[in-house]
Design an enzyme around this catalytic site. Structure first.
Site, PDB file in Angstrom:
ATOM      1  N   HIS A 270       0.933  -0.836   0.107  1.00  0.00           N
ATOM      2  CA  HIS A 270      -0.345  -0.052   0.054  1.00  0.00           C
ATOM      3  C   HIS A 270       0.895   1.416   0.133  1.00  0.00           C
ATOM      4  O   HIS A 270       1.966   1.082   0.278  1.00  0.00           O
ATOM      5  CB  HIS A 270      -0.461  -0.106   1.040  1.00  0.00           C
ATOM      6  CG  HIS A 270       0.423  -0.072   2.149  1.00  0.00           C
ATOM      7  ND1 HIS A 270       0.221  -1.665   3.097  1.00  0.00           N
ATOM      8  CD2 HIS A 270       0.737   1.230   2.824  1.00  0.00           C
ATOM      9  CE1 HIS A 270       1.078  -0.871   4.025  1.00  0.00           C
ATOM     10  NE2 HIS A 270       0.866   0.276   4.161  1.00  0.00           N
ATOM     11  N   HIS A 272       0.934   5.780   0.488  1.00  0.00           N
ATOM     12  CA  HIS A 272       0.560   6.035   2.052  1.00  0.00           C
ATOM     13  C   HIS A 272       0.342   7.511   1.411  1.00  0.00           C
ATOM     14  O   HIS A 272       1.961   7.843   0.632  1.00  0.00           O
ATOM     15  CB  HIS A 272       1.551   6.407   3.186  1.00  0.00           C
ATOM     16  CG  HIS A 272       1.580   5.312   3.895  1.00  0.00           C
ATOM     17  ND1 HIS A 272       1.109   5.438   5.176  1.00  0.00           N
ATOM     18  CD2 HIS A 272       2.252   3.984   3.543  1.00  0.00           C
ATOM     19  CE1 HIS A 272       1.180   3.984   5.587  1.00  0.00           C
ATOM     20  NE2 HIS A 272       2.550   3.555   4.921  1.00  0.00           N
TER      21      HIS A 272
HETATM   22  P1  M7G Z   1       2.042   0.325   7.580  1.00  0.00           P
HETATM   23  O1  M7G Z   1       2.849   1.020   6.643  1.00  0.00           O
HETATM   24  O2  M7G Z   1       1.692  -0.712   6.607  1.00  0.00           O
HETATM   25  O3  M7G Z   1       2.274   0.713   9.192  1.00  0.00           O
HETATM   26  O4  M7G Z   1       0.250   1.396   7.141  1.00  0.00           O
HETATM   27  P2  M7G Z   1       1.755   2.212   9.616  1.00  0.00           P
HETATM   28  O5  M7G Z   1       0.402   1.425  10.180  1.00  0.00           O
HETATM   29  O6  M7G Z   1       2.400   1.643  11.389  1.00  0.00           O
HETATM   30  O7  M7G Z   1       1.770   3.046   8.764  1.00  0.00           O
HETATM   31  C1  M7G Z   1      -1.071   1.127   6.590  1.00  0.00           C
HETATM   32  C2  M7G Z   1      -2.340   2.487   7.107  1.00  0.00           C
HETATM   33  O8  M7G Z   1      -3.300   1.659   7.499  1.00  0.00           O
HETATM   34  C3  M7G Z   1      -1.690   3.448   8.088  1.00  0.00           C
HETATM   35  O9  M7G Z   1      -1.385   4.874   7.663  1.00  0.00           O
HETATM   36  C4  M7G Z   1      -2.772   3.041   9.053  1.00  0.00           C
HETATM   37  O10 M7G Z   1      -3.738   4.344   9.617  1.00  0.00           O
HETATM   38  C5  M7G Z   1      -4.311   2.588   8.038  1.00  0.00           C
HETATM   39  N1  M7G Z   1      -4.942   1.368   8.337  1.00  0.00           N
HETATM   40  C6  M7G Z   1      -5.174   0.763   9.669  1.00  0.00           C
HETATM   41  N2  M7G Z   1      -6.430  -0.076   9.570  1.00  0.00           N
HETATM   42  C7  M7G Z   1      -6.680  -1.113  10.279  1.00  0.00           C
HETATM   43  C8  M7G Z   1      -7.345   0.578   8.105  1.00  0.00           C
HETATM   44  C9  M7G Z   1      -8.105   0.665   7.891  1.00  0.00           C
HETATM   45  O11 M7G Z   1      -9.283  -0.580   8.603  1.00  0.00           O
HETATM   46  N3  M7G Z   1      -9.625   1.375   7.103  1.00  0.00           N
HETATM   47  C10 M7G Z   1      -8.171   2.449   6.567  1.00  0.00           C
HETATM   48  N4  M7G Z   1      -8.883   3.331   6.218  1.00  0.00           N
HETATM   49  N5  M7G Z   1      -6.352   2.485   6.772  1.00  0.00           N
HETATM   50  C11 M7G Z   1      -6.766   1.485   8.297  1.00  0.00           C
END
Ligand code: M7G
Length: 330
Positions: A270, A272
């Site tokens: 994914h 950002h």
């Molecule tokens: P990451 O780089 O895997 O890790 O990003 P991080 O959380 O340490 O940044 C995952 C991204 O997905 C993060 O920015 C989370 O805030 C976002 N995220 C996580 N969940 C569980 C959800 C969700 O259920 N819905 C949405 N829209 N975003 C999510």
């Protein structure tokens, strides 16, 4: 920061399944607002029993709390939301002021705002795993140096066994959750993706805009898996993601930071998208990789992310850090 011309109210069109509004009564005005901003839900926090404040920041007006809902572990994140320029007139005219002190030209007050101008963004993880609880506990971090061999022998086996569930990602891709929040989607199975607001963004102002693009391809875990065969996918996300944000939020590409995390928390590729002026957690150099750089690196060296030593921070209690220690790599 988005400038005034680009600063527009970004109205939330649906309730976030993880954000449970804790208000219980509604006036007619509330009901009208509810139509505009998402529906009220049952207050699942009414019986929340706090076990521990995991971490907090007075500066960021943020608190992570571990507790129980119906005897199951839960993590709740409370965050005061930024002020909105559009709401100032109403804030000044509809609030009451309590004088705290007055001295010469100086006076200080406690302003009591109408409830809808004083909301708290609330994220609930329930039932939460031990990993969720650990993730929000204040911890010292250590920078890890991961060679190609380390990835194969330490990180990959660990990640394959211990990653957080990707169910929320599959729910989005299969239109089982957050369907009305989707900003843009490309259905192509190879280069397609879904762009939608990140869980962390309340969509009330553009200053802290935060979207994520989730790839339709399911087997790309992270930056480490990327090869030139993924260039069309990455270029598609960069271009169409920027176009969609320009169209929806009137924010030009030059105001955006578009990047991947390494290590990510969720091992499904994914990207950002945040506003340039917003210092989102995880946007610092030791964790964020600009998508435009990733594309160029793959163009100039096809095995760049397979072979390069990559650096990233891990928290003291992260199981992966322990694996690096046991392997004598820390
Ligand atoms: P990451 O780089 O895997 O890790 O990003 P991080 O959380 O340490 O940044 C995952 C991204 O997905 C993060 O920015 C989370 O805030 C976002 N995220 C996580 N969940 C569980 C959800 C969700 O259920 N819905 C949405 N829209 N975003 C999510």
């Amino acid at each position: 920061m988005a400038n005034n011309a680009t600063k527009r109210e970004a109205v939330c069109t649906d309730s976030d399944e993880f954000s449970h509004d804790v208000k219980r009564t509604k006036s007619d005005q509330d009901k009208e607002r509810e139509d505009e901003e998402g529906s009220y839900s049952e207050n699942i926090l009414a019986g929340f029993k706090t076990s521990k404040v995991l971490s907090d920041s007075a500066r960021e007006k943020l608190m992570f709390i571990h507790g129980k809902i119906d005897d199951q572990d839960a993590v709740v994140v409370l965050e005061k939301t930024p002020f909105r320029e559009e709401a100032l007139a109403e804030l000044f005219s509809s609030s009451s002021l309590r004088l705290e002190m007055k001295n010469d030209i100086y006076s200080s007050y406690r302003l009591q705002a109408p409830p809808h101008l004083n909301e708290i963004k609330t994220t609930v993880m329930h039932p939460a795993t031990e990993k969720h609880v650990k993730r929000y506990q204040k911890q010292e971090s250590f920078l890890v140096e991961e060679t190609e061999e380390d990835y194969q022998s330490i990180s990959l086996p660990y990640v394959e066994k211990h990653s957080l569930s990707l169910q929320w990602v599959y729910n989005i891709l299969e239109k089982k959750a957050e369907t009305e929040r989707v900003v843009y989607e490309d259905p192509d199975p190879e280069v397609g993706f879904v762009l939608l607001p990140d869980l962390k963004w309340d969509q009330k102002q553009l200053d802290n805009l935060y979207l994520i693009a989730i790839t339709r391809q399911r087997h790309i875990k992270s930056l480490r898996d990327l090869t030139p065969e993924h260039l069309p996918l990455l270029q598609n996300i960069l271009q169409k993601g920027k176009d969609a944000i320009l169209q929806r939020y009137k924010l030009p590409a030059a105001k955006l930071r578009v990047y991947l995390h390494y290590q990510p928390s969720y091992y499904h590729l994914h990207v950002h998208f945040t506003t340039l002026g917003y210092e989102a957690a995880g946007c610092s150099v030791e964790r964020a990789h600009l998508l435009a750089d990733v594309i160029q690196n793959l163009q100039s060296a096809p095995r760049y992310y397979r072979t390069r030593t990559l650096y990233f921070p891990l928290r003291a209690d992260d199981g992966l850090l322990e694996q690096f220690r046991q392997a004598g790599r820390m």
